[in-house]
Design an enzyme around this catalytic site. Structure first.
Site, short mmCIF file in Angstrom:
data_model
loop_
_atom_site.label_atom_id
_atom_site.label_comp_id
_atom_site.label_asym_id
_atom_site.label_seq_id
_atom_site.Cartn_x
_atom_site.Cartn_y
_atom_site.Cartn_z
N GLU A 212 0.83 -1.21 0.00
CA GLU A 212 0.00 0.00 0.00
C GLU A 212 0.85 1.25 0.00
O GLU A 212 0.63 2.19 -0.75
CB GLU A 212 -0.95 -0.01 1.20
CG GLU A 212 -2.14 0.94 1.05
CD GLU A 212 -1.91 2.33 1.63
OE1 GLU A 212 -2.79 3.18 1.48
OE2 GLU A 212 -0.85 2.58 2.23
N HIS A 329 2.86 8.96 9.24
CA HIS A 329 4.12 8.61 8.58
C HIS A 329 5.38 9.01 9.36
O HIS A 329 6.49 8.80 8.87
CB HIS A 329 4.18 9.13 7.14
CG HIS A 329 3.27 8.36 6.22
ND1 HIS A 329 3.33 8.46 4.86
CD2 HIS A 329 2.29 7.47 6.48
CE1 HIS A 329 2.42 7.67 4.31
NE2 HIS A 329 1.77 7.07 5.30
#
Ligand code: ZN
Length: 366
Positions: A212, A329
């Site tokens: 992904e 992230h």
């Protein structure tokens, strides 16, 4: 359920699994599915798939979350033993220096390193506020020559991830590596466990997907093989309850699960998801009946692999459902375990409502 879910999330956060190198995460999840009595299989790309059979006249469901995480790849080993890295996924360059990393050589043989941050005493005024592009960064493993680095099992192509980390914050908040999307992997296992207690439900395919963070398309091969009528993707929803995010929405940590009404990304990818109206109504009704809050999100700038899954076959009725998360992230993402519990309940409530009368006909909706 909360403590079990937190422990499961913690264990999954601590397993390294860069995109394309998800093996360790997959083996853990396969073991967890085995413990639930669920047979699973791995497709050629690496997706882990388990099917829970249900009512045959009801639309079939693919419930999925990604196993992989973003990180770096060894690009060059300098004669000094310092390592240059290539990025893999949406790596936040301003949050890289001074972080510990793990070079994934093999279980039990992984090498620790750090992303160097230039000594502050030697940092000039104009350097202080400059973000270094990743090619200018280097990784220090303590090994003093290229030969020593190679002898440790590191080579061009070796995966690098943030050093796995789990932190308990105040209340039900947790922080650490890869909450995106291991928290959703943990939620899926709990959904599978809970569905076992539900009298009637549709056929549900659990897919723990690959790649992904790399190309957003790993789940596509699973969708092609399963040909589901409905796809529910579980991932983070951007929390906007910090001062720097305030103008983006009203999604807050601890405010319950959330759904995305709009996502789009135009840079190169040109894709996004506008959920099928049947799916929006399904989750609204499920939340209301379960007495759960359901937060709403609409953003440009982020995508999930659902963008591609929705395009399989005749089209799949799709929706992104998730848990609010901060600091995406970075090596210290943060979420609230209470939201994960709510997400499990919401998913089970929604899935059990998908029966033979559940219409996917666009004209049945305003
Ligand atoms: Zn994700």
């Amino acid at each position: 359920m909360k403590e079990r879910l937190k422990a499961l999330t913690r264990e999954l956060m601590l397993i390294p699994g860069l995109s394309g190198h998800e093996g360790r995460v997959r083996r853990y999840l396969k073991g967890a599915l085995d413990d639930l009595g669920l047979m699973s299989r791995t497709d050629r790309l690496g997706n882990l798939i388990a099917t829970i059979p249900g009512a045959e006249d009801a639309p079939s469901v693919m419930l999925f979350a990604h196993m992989d995480q973003l990180g770096l790849i060894v690009r060059k080993i300098e004669a000094s033993g310092l390592i240059r890295a290539e990025r893999l996924g949406g790596v936040p360059e301003k949050a890289l220096p001074a972080h510990e990393v793990l070079l994934c050589v093999g279980e039990g043989r992984d090498v620790r390193g750090l992303i160097a941050n230039k000594s502050h005493h030697a940092t000039a005024q104009d350097e202080k506020y400059r973000v270094l592009p990743y090619p200018e960064l280097f990784i220090d493993t303590g090994l003093g020559s290229a030969a020593d680095v190679i002898a440790a099992g590191i080579n061009v192509g070796t995966p690098i991830v943030y050093a796995p980390n789990f932190v308990e914050l105040g209340g039900d908040r947790i922080a650490g590596t890869s909450i995106d999307d291991r928290a959703a992997c943990a939620v899926m296992l709990e959904v599978a466990r809970a569905l076992d207690e539900v009298d009637t439900h549709p056929t549900v395919h659990l897919v723990f997907s690959v790649l992904e963070e790399f190309n957003l398309r790993g789940a596509v091969t699973a969708a092609q093989a399963l040909n589901p009528d409905v796809a529910i993707q579980l991932d983070l929803i951007l929390a906007t309850d910090t001062p720097d995010m305030a103008a983006r929405g009203d999604v807050r940590l601890g405010g319950g699960p959330a759904m995305s009404l709009y996502s789009f990304h135009g840079r190169g990818t040109l894709n996004g998801v506008i959920p099928h109206p049947a799916m929006v109504k399904l989750f609204e009704d499920a939340a209301q009946d379960a007495g759960l809050p359901l937060q709403r999100s609409a953003h440009v700038g982020a995508l999930t692999d659902l963008s591609y899954v929705q395009l399989v076959g005749d089209g799949v009725a799709a929706i992104d459902i998730g848990f609010p998360m901060r600091y995406s992230h970075s090596a210290l993402e943060s979420c609230d375990v209470g939201d994960l519990v709510g997400l499990v309940t919401l998913c089970v409530e929604a899935i059990r409502r998908i029966d033979a009368n559940f219409s996917l006909d666009r004209d049945d909706y305003p």
